[in-house]
Design a protein around this motif. Structure first.
Motif, PDB file in Angstrom:
ATOM      1  N   VAL A 321     -15.873 -18.849  26.257  1.00  9.16           N
ATOM      2  CA  VAL A 321     -16.713 -17.716  26.675  1.00  9.16           C
ATOM      3  C   VAL A 321     -16.116 -16.409  26.156  1.00  9.16           C
ATOM      4  O   VAL A 321     -16.819 -15.568  25.576  1.00  9.16           O
ATOM      5  N   VAL A 322     -14.795 -16.255  26.334  1.00  7.11           N
ATOM      6  CA  VAL A 322     -14.120 -15.030  25.879  1.00  7.11           C
ATOM      7  C   VAL A 322     -14.173 -14.919  24.356  1.00  7.11           C
ATOM      8  O   VAL A 322     -14.468 -13.850  23.806  1.00  7.11           O
ATOM      9  N   CYS A 323     -13.898 -16.038  23.659  1.00 14.39           N
ATOM     10  CA  CYS A 323     -13.864 -16.024  22.193  1.00 14.39           C
ATOM     11  C   CYS A 323     -15.224 -15.680  21.599  1.00 14.39           C
ATOM     12  O   CYS A 323     -15.329 -14.844  20.693  1.00 14.39           O
ATOM     13  N   THR A 324     -16.258 -16.350  22.075  1.00 12.07           N
ATOM     14  CA  THR A 324     -17.579 -16.107  21.510  1.00 12.07           C
ATOM     15  C   THR A 324     -18.101 -14.727  21.877  1.00 12.07           C
ATOM     16  O   THR A 324     -18.796 -14.084  21.081  1.00 12.07           O
ATOM     17  N   PHE A 325     -17.749 -14.249  23.071  1.00 16.17           N
ATOM     18  CA  PHE A 325     -18.153 -12.902  23.467  1.00 16.17           C
ATOM     19  C   PHE A 325     -17.504 -11.871  22.551  1.00 16.17           C
ATOM     20  O   PHE A 325     -18.156 -10.915  22.096  1.00 16.17           O
ATOM     21  N   GLY A 326     -16.215 -12.082  22.236  1.00 17.90           N
ATOM     22  CA  GLY A 326     -15.521 -11.159  21.340  1.00 17.90           C
ATOM     23  C   GLY A 326     -16.070 -11.204  19.930  1.00 17.90           C
ATOM     24  O   GLY A 326     -16.258 -10.158  19.286  1.00 17.90           O
ATOM     25  N   ALA A 327     -16.317 -12.422  19.411  1.00 18.39           N
ATOM     26  CA  ALA A 327     -16.879 -12.543  18.066  1.00 18.39           C
ATOM     27  C   ALA A 327     -18.277 -11.952  18.001  1.00 18.39           C
ATOM     28  O   ALA A 327     -18.660 -11.313  17.011  1.00 18.39           O
ATOM     29  N   LEU A 328     -19.052 -12.152  19.049  1.00 17.32           N
ATOM     30  CA  LEU A 328     -20.396 -11.584  19.132  1.00 17.32           C
ATOM     31  C   LEU A 328     -20.323 -10.058  19.082  1.00 17.32           C
ATOM     32  O   LEU A 328     -21.104  -9.407  18.369  1.00 17.32           O
ATOM     33  N   ASN A 329     -19.381  -9.490  19.813  1.00 18.76           N
ATOM     34  CA  ASN A 329     -19.211  -8.037  19.808  1.00 18.76           C
ATOM     35  C   ASN A 329     -18.873  -7.536  18.402  1.00 18.76           C
ATOM     36  O   ASN A 329     -19.432  -6.537  17.940  1.00 18.76           O
ATOM     37  N   GLY A 330     -17.976  -8.247  17.707  1.00 17.14           N
ATOM     38  CA  GLY A 330     -17.601  -7.845  16.351  1.00 17.14           C
ATOM     39  C   GLY A 330     -18.768  -7.885  15.382  1.00 17.14           C
ATOM     40  O   GLY A 330     -18.930  -6.993  14.541  1.00 17.14           O
TER      41      GLY A 330
END
Length: 468
Positions: A321-330
């Motif tokens: 959840v954290v990883c995909t949220f961060g990549a999505l933000n980028g």
């Protein structure tokens, strides 16, 4: 260094150079480290049946990505304008090729990445907190027997909400998005390191299902080459996004120096983590058992469950959840800057070139990106979207590598490019083989990808006519 404003060719104030080199490195790593590292070993195991070949696929894909980082570091010295690869293509090949790249980013590469990441973010969140499925009664209602917009409606709704929230958040300033990226990326690197350490020092016996059968039909000869390239599609999706930092060149401090260093540093971090992580998976679970995991099972969660029991699976779900949220933000930070630059050149919808008067961000381009990404999210599945992205991306990757050769020969790129001219030619050859293999092995997905790329042609002439 103080924050400075960039200006366009008319002297109008554009963006604020607010992002430092560490933020650039973490942005590259943050976009790359999404969901692929946790899921892609499953289709790779199904294709290759060999741990050595799987690691080889990750290494080759990582080396090619690093070669790309060296090559694009050379291109990054040509301009300090926002737009990155679009701007490089415009300077090298002219308006048409640059537009086709930008249009492809809008229709599939960028928006597709945002859609795929938002889907996996919501899917992982669903394993922690069960989401309702409000349109389950309409799940069989489809378009052309391939698009079923109401399947997993709860997951898609949460994914769309994540896109909308992060778009709003990034409209309110590039510093906000950069700060969020630094926090999230640091957290997920720490989480992945803990998983790697747990796998490498796993002292128990590998988890074996009694029904697991070891695959004996290892591909050989040309079949092995084709299978290896097929597996690399999965690895390359996990590596995808390393060039995104170039799209925000206009908001990075000292971009001529920091953009190349950010690309190389971010790729190096991701490559090291990916290879160690996949090796750790195979230390805990037999490859045959990993290959039998279904499309809705996450390999990292199964491995963490073996290491830490039920709590391990929950921890991995939270990490994804954290990883995909961060990549999505980028991705939401970077891709709309392409559409903004296209609108500045009057080859995109005019309002996408607007800058928010208070926050100094391309707010309209961000909104356009969010709308189309939500449409793709509703209409497509994760694997369909990611395969289309890799196919389209590597067609343009070859053009980028050739562009370095062309600009070096013309004397436009005067700085040293690591590995020139050998590395650019290796990239060109690799991309040609990968694209041809994808067309042969996945003709339907390739046809859709080509259609979406070429669909920009009439729009190009429409925008050019309006410009005249």
């Amino acid at each position: 260094m103080e924050e400075t404003e960039t200006g366009d060719k008319n002297g109008k104030s554009n963006f604020i150079r607010a992002l430092s080199l560490p933020t650039g490195i973490l942005l590259v790593a943050g976009i790359m480290i999404g969901s692929g590292a946790f899921k892609k070993i499953v289709p790779m195991a199904q294709t290759l049946h060999s741990g050595e070949y799987i690691l080889l696929a990750w290494v080759i894909a990582g080396v090619i990505t690093m070669f790309g980082a060296f090559t694009y570091a050379g291109l990054a010295t040509m301009t300090t304008e926002t737009g990155g690869v679009y701007e490089y293509f415009r300077l090298i090949y002219g308006d048409f090729i640059a537009f086709i790249f930008g249009w492809s980013a809008f229709t599939i590469i960028g928006s597709g990445a945002i859609a795929a990441l938002s889907f996996v973010f919501a899917q992982s969140f669903n394993t922690l907190v069960h989401l309702p499925d409000p349109f389950s009664s309409l799940r069989d209602l489809g378009i052309g027997h391939s698009v079923f917009p109401f399947v997993d409606s709860g997951i898609k709704l949460l994914g769309a909400l994540a896109i909308v929230f992060l778009t709003w958040f990034n409209i309110r300033g590039i510093k906000n998005g950069g700060a969020l990226n630094n926090i999230v990326t640091s957290a997920k690197i720490l989480g992945i390191l803990l998983l790697i350490i747990g796998g490498l020092f796993f002292s128990g016996h590998p988890v074996v299902n009694a029904e697991t059968k070891i695959a004996s039909d290892h591909p050989q000869g040309l079949s092995l080459v084709s299978a290896l390239f097929g597996a690399m599609l999965s690895a390359l999706w996990a590596y995808d996004g390393w060039a995104n930092v170039t799209y925000i060149t206009g908001e990075i401090k000292n971009p001529t120096r920091n953009v190349p260093l950010a690309i190389i540093g971010g790729v190096g971090i991701a490559m090291t983590l990916y290879i160690l992580l996949n090796y750790a998976y195979m230390q805990v679970m037999p490859l045959a058992q990993l290959a039998q995991l279904g499309p809705n099972r996450i390999a990292a969660a199964e491995v963490a469950g073996a290491l830490m029991g039920k709590s391990g699976s929950a921890i991995i779900a939270l990490l994804i959840v954290v990883c995909t949220f961060g990549a999505l933000n980028g991705c939401i930070i970077s891709y709309p800057r392409i559409y903004f630059r296209m609108a500045q050149e009057k080859v995109f919808f005019k309002k996408a070139g607007n800058i928010h008067p208070a926050f100094r961000t391309p707010h309209v381009a961000l909104i356009y990106s969010a709308i189309w990404s939500c449409i793709l999210l509703v209409s497509g599945t994760f694997d369909q979207i990611t395969n289309l992205i890799i196919f389209a991306s590597f067609a343009f990757f070859a053009l980028g590598a050739y562009g370095v050769v062309r600009m070096k020969m013309k004397g436009v790129i005067k700085s040293k490019v690591i590995g020139y001219p050998v590395i650019p030619f290796i990239i060109i050859l690799f991309c040609i083989v990968l694209v041809i293999n994808t067309i042969i092995t996945q003709p339907a997905a390739s046809a859709i990808g080509l259609f979406l790329i070429l669909s920009g042609t009439p729009f190009y002439f429409y925008f050019k006519q309006k410009k005249q």
